[in-house]
Design a protein around this motif. Structure first.
Motif, PDB file in Angstrom:
ATOM      1  N   ILE A 224      -1.781  -8.441  -2.805  1.00  0.00           N
ATOM      2  CA  ILE A 224      -2.760  -7.471  -3.318  1.00  0.00           C
ATOM      3  C   ILE A 224      -2.075  -6.104  -3.385  1.00  0.00           C
ATOM      4  N   ALA A 225      -2.409  -5.318  -4.392  1.00  0.00           N
ATOM      5  CA  ALA A 225      -1.868  -3.960  -4.507  1.00  0.00           C
ATOM      6  C   ALA A 225      -2.950  -2.952  -4.164  1.00  0.00           C
ATOM      7  N   ASP A 226      -2.589  -1.956  -3.395  1.00  0.00           N
ATOM      8  CA  ASP A 226      -3.529  -0.888  -3.027  1.00  0.00           C
ATOM      9  C   ASP A 226      -2.983   0.441  -3.557  1.00  0.00           C
ATOM     10  N   PRO A 227      -3.331   0.760  -4.814  1.00  0.00           N
ATOM     11  CA  PRO A 227      -2.833   2.021  -5.377  1.00  0.00           C
ATOM     12  C   PRO A 227      -3.583   3.244  -4.848  1.00  0.00           C
ATOM     13  N   SER A 228      -4.676   3.040  -4.115  1.00  0.00           N
ATOM     14  CA  SER A 228      -5.399   4.181  -3.541  1.00  0.00           C
ATOM     15  C   SER A 228      -4.548   4.806  -2.441  1.00  0.00           C
ATOM     16  N   HIS A 229      -4.196   3.996  -1.425  1.00  0.00           N
ATOM     17  CA  HIS A 229      -3.316   4.513  -0.375  1.00  0.00           C
ATOM     18  C   HIS A 229      -1.887   4.663  -0.899  1.00  0.00           C
ATOM     19  N   GLY A 230      -1.535   3.861  -1.882  1.00  0.00           N
ATOM     20  CA  GLY A 230      -0.174   3.898  -2.438  1.00  0.00           C
ATOM     21  C   GLY A 230       0.158   5.202  -3.141  1.00  0.00           C
ATOM     22  N   THR A 231      -0.885   5.915  -3.580  1.00  0.00           N
ATOM     23  CA  THR A 231      -0.637   7.194  -4.267  1.00  0.00           C
ATOM     24  C   THR A 231      -1.307   8.361  -3.539  1.00  0.00           C
TER      25      THR A 231
ATOM     26  N   ARG B  36       0.816  -1.218   0.000  1.00  0.00           N
ATOM     27  CA  ARG B  36       0.000   0.000   0.000  1.00  0.00           C
ATOM     28  C   ARG B  36       0.851   1.270   0.000  1.00  0.00           C
ATOM     29  N   GLY B  37       2.101   1.116  -0.428  1.00  0.00           N
ATOM     30  CA  GLY B  37       2.957   2.295  -0.502  1.00  0.00           C
ATOM     31  C   GLY B  37       3.690   2.532   0.796  1.00  0.00           C
ATOM     32  N   ILE B  38       4.871   3.108   0.658  1.00  0.00           N
ATOM     33  CA  ILE B  38       5.700   3.388   1.830  1.00  0.00           C
ATOM     34  C   ILE B  38       5.993   4.884   1.889  1.00  0.00           C
ATOM     35  N   ARG B  39       6.428   5.332   3.030  1.00  0.00           N
ATOM     36  CA  ARG B  39       6.734   6.756   3.184  1.00  0.00           C
ATOM     37  C   ARG B  39       8.185   6.985   2.789  1.00  0.00           C
TER      38      ARG B  39
ATOM     39  N   ARG C  91       0.938  11.012  -1.561  1.00  0.00           N
ATOM     40  CA  ARG C  91       0.807  10.599  -0.148  1.00  0.00           C
ATOM     41  C   ARG C  91       1.834   9.542   0.248  1.00  0.00           C
ATOM     42  N   ASN C  92       2.001   8.546  -0.582  1.00  0.00           N
ATOM     43  CA  ASN C  92       2.981   7.484  -0.328  1.00  0.00           C
ATOM     44  C   ASN C  92       3.659   7.134  -1.646  1.00  0.00           C
ATOM     45  N   THR C  93       4.719   6.377  -1.569  1.00  0.00           N
ATOM     46  CA  THR C  93       5.397   5.904  -2.778  1.00  0.00           C
ATOM     47  C   THR C  93       5.029   4.438  -2.943  1.00  0.00           C
ATOM     48  N   PHE C  94       4.242   4.143  -3.972  1.00  0.00           N
ATOM     49  CA  PHE C  94       3.843   2.760  -4.207  1.00  0.00           C
ATOM     50  C   PHE C  94       5.084   1.990  -4.648  1.00  0.00           C
ATOM     51  N   ASP C  95       5.438   0.974  -3.903  1.00  0.00           N
ATOM     52  CA  ASP C  95       6.689   0.249  -4.172  1.00  0.00           C
ATOM     53  C   ASP C  95       6.397  -0.950  -5.074  1.00  0.00           C
ATOM     54  N   ILE C  96       6.480  -0.691  -6.362  1.00  0.00           N
ATOM     55  CA  ILE C  96       6.138  -1.767  -7.317  1.00  0.00           C
ATOM     56  C   ILE C  96       7.140  -2.912  -7.248  1.00  0.00           C
ATOM     57  N   ASN C  97       8.382  -2.609  -6.876  1.00  0.00           N
ATOM     58  CA  ASN C  97       9.404  -3.671  -6.751  1.00  0.00           C
ATOM     59  C   ASN C  97       8.940  -4.762  -5.789  1.00  0.00           C
ATOM     60  N   ALA C  98       8.196  -4.321  -4.770  1.00  0.00           N
ATOM     61  CA  ALA C  98       7.807  -5.260  -3.710  1.00  0.00           C
ATOM     62  C   ALA C  98       6.997  -6.425  -4.266  1.00  0.00           C
ATOM     63  N   ILE C  99       6.219  -6.165  -5.312  1.00  0.00           N
ATOM     64  CA  ILE C  99       5.306  -7.215  -5.796  1.00  0.00           C
ATOM     65  C   ILE C  99       6.074  -8.420  -6.356  1.00  0.00           C
ATOM     66  N   PRO C 100       6.914  -8.222  -7.383  1.00  0.00           N
ATOM     67  CA  PRO C 100       7.641  -9.421  -7.861  1.00  0.00           C
ATOM     68  C   PRO C 100       8.600  -9.981  -6.821  1.00  0.00           C
ATOM     69  N   LEU C 101       9.157  -9.143  -5.950  1.00  0.00           N
ATOM     70  CA  LEU C 101      10.088  -9.671  -4.951  1.00  0.00           C
ATOM     71  C   LEU C 101       9.360 -10.572  -3.953  1.00  0.00           C
TER      72      LEU C 101
ATOM     73  N   ILE D   1      -5.417   4.590 -11.415  1.00  0.00           N
ATOM     74  CA  ILE D   1      -5.596   3.638 -12.535  1.00  0.00           C
ATOM     75  C   ILE D   1      -4.249   3.224 -13.147  1.00  0.00           C
ATOM     76  N   PRO D   2      -3.366   4.172 -13.500  1.00  0.00           N
ATOM     77  CA  PRO D   2      -2.092   3.693 -14.056  1.00  0.00           C
ATOM     78  C   PRO D   2      -1.289   2.828 -13.097  1.00  0.00           C
ATOM     79  N   VAL D   3      -1.317   3.147 -11.817  1.00  0.00           N
ATOM     80  CA  VAL D   3      -0.547   2.341 -10.864  1.00  0.00           C
ATOM     81  C   VAL D   3      -1.215   0.968 -10.674  1.00  0.00           C
TER      82      VAL D   3
END
Ligand code: PEP
Ligand code: MN
Length: 348
Positions: A268-275, A238-241, A248-258, A282-284
């Motif tokens: 699960i990805a939460d681009p709402s809180h992630g951005t 859900r993004g990190i600070r 609001r946060n930086t969505f860490d896409i690296n985290a998913i494949p790792l 939508i793009p995230v």
């Protein structure tokens, strides 16, 4: 350590191995599979023990799990975990899990209307918070049990499982009664007592990554839950600070494949809180699915400007429906499907 047992071992054979593990002063976690059964040995590693377990009947091999997390690791279970969350929905399979709904449960009618809106667009899991972790104690903090009832009724009416946040051990019975999936929020990722308690509940649990949670800490949070006997754990990025304040946060896409590489648990990805910004959601979301996420958590509100929390990152029903169409295209490219839209429709 993990003990791999041959598929022809009977339940009695497995029991003998489990007893040996327990007699060595370690905990045994049995996971019976069709191809092989695995016994996770929790406790300090000792080379003599490895030899002893290896000599037991039906034991094919014994591996030392090098990671600090054991039950959540790919070494413990090579195949992805698929979690049944009710109403025919599962998380971690070919079909993506799309969790959607308002940040907060606001009132009965709004919750029902939200359920109808997200369901019509193809969501298969309904979200809504009744216990809200707010930065200010004066902000809207949720409707509590009354809200849980509105959420559960709306889910039932639309035939969808529901997910909601549990903030305190105090509310665990109520939340477990109404929720199909219990959410542990980012701020509680390292509330170890809470993790222990949800580990004892027989409901799937989704653990969100903490605001400054490292991958290993996040996986160890999931380990807490699994170590108490609950195998149905879902991770949520859900993004990190970071230093960046443009969102609001930086969505860490690296985290998913790792995390998919390190663990067998669904992500699960939460681009709402992630951005924190509806224009970026939508793009995230599309990027997260391309990166291998097993689903999305999206905040949706009929009138984001009037939302009691997180309006700035909430999609309207129309935008959410548009997101589902965009995500369907990406999903097809990575051999996944979106609910409500079959693989063939997604490929169009
Ligand atoms: C939420 O899902 O509304 C929420 C509070 O999320 P997080 O814990 O990721 O901030
Ligand atoms: Mn929110």
């Amino acid at each position: 350590m993990i003990i791999v047992v041959s598929p022809n071992a009977t339940p009695e054979d497995l029991d003998i191995i489990v007893r040996q593990v327990e007699e060595s002063g370690r905990q045994a976690h049995l996971s019976v599979g069709t191809e092989r059964s695995i016994i996770g040995v929790i406790g300090p590693d000792m080379p003599e023990l490895q030899d002893m377990f290896e000599s037991l009947p039906h034991v094919e091999s014994v591996h030392r799990v090098t990671k600090p997390y054991k039950l959540v690791s790919r070494e413990f279970r090579a195949t992805p975990t698929v979690i049944d969350v009710g109403y025919g929905v599962s998380i971690g399979g070919t079909e993506l899990a799309i969790m959607a709904g308002p940040c907060s449960i606001e009132n009965e009618d709004h919750m029902m209307d939200s359920a109808r809106g997200v369901r019509a667009a193809g969501a298969n899991i309904l979200r809504g918070g009744a216990y809200k972790p707010r930065t200010s104690p004066y902000a809207f903090r949720g409707l509590g049990v009354e809200g849980l009832e509105y959420l559960a009724n709306a889910g039932r009416a639309m035939g969808m499982p529901v997910i909601t946040e549990l903030m305190s051990v105090r509310d665990i019975d109520e939340v477990a009664r109404y929720a199909d999936i219990i959410q542990i929020g980012a701020r509680n990722m390292q509330n170890f007592m809470l993790l222990d308690e949800v580990g004892k509940v027989r409901k799937p649990v989704m653990v969100k990554r903490a605001l400054s949670g490292q991958i290993e800490e996040w996986l160890l949070a999931a380990e807490y839950i699994m170590a108490q006997g609950n195998p149905n754990v879902i991770l949520c990025e859900r993004g990190i600070r970071t230093f960046e304040t443009a969102y609001r946060n930086t969505f860490d896409i690296n985290a998913i494949p790792l995390v998919k590489e390190l663990s067998h648990l669904p992500v699960i990805a939460d681009p709402s809180h992630g951005t924190g910004k509806q224009g970026l959601v939508i793009p995230v979301a599309m990027g997260a699915i391309a990166a291998g996420a097993d689903g999305l958590m999206i905040e949706v509100h009929n009138n984001p400007e009037r939302a009691l929390s997180d309006g700035a990152q909430s999609l309207t029903y129309e935008r959410f429906a548009g997101m589902m169409r965009s995500v369907a295209g990406v999903a097809a490219a990575v051999e996944r499907t979106v609910p409500g839209v079959g693989a063939s429709a997604a490929a169009r």
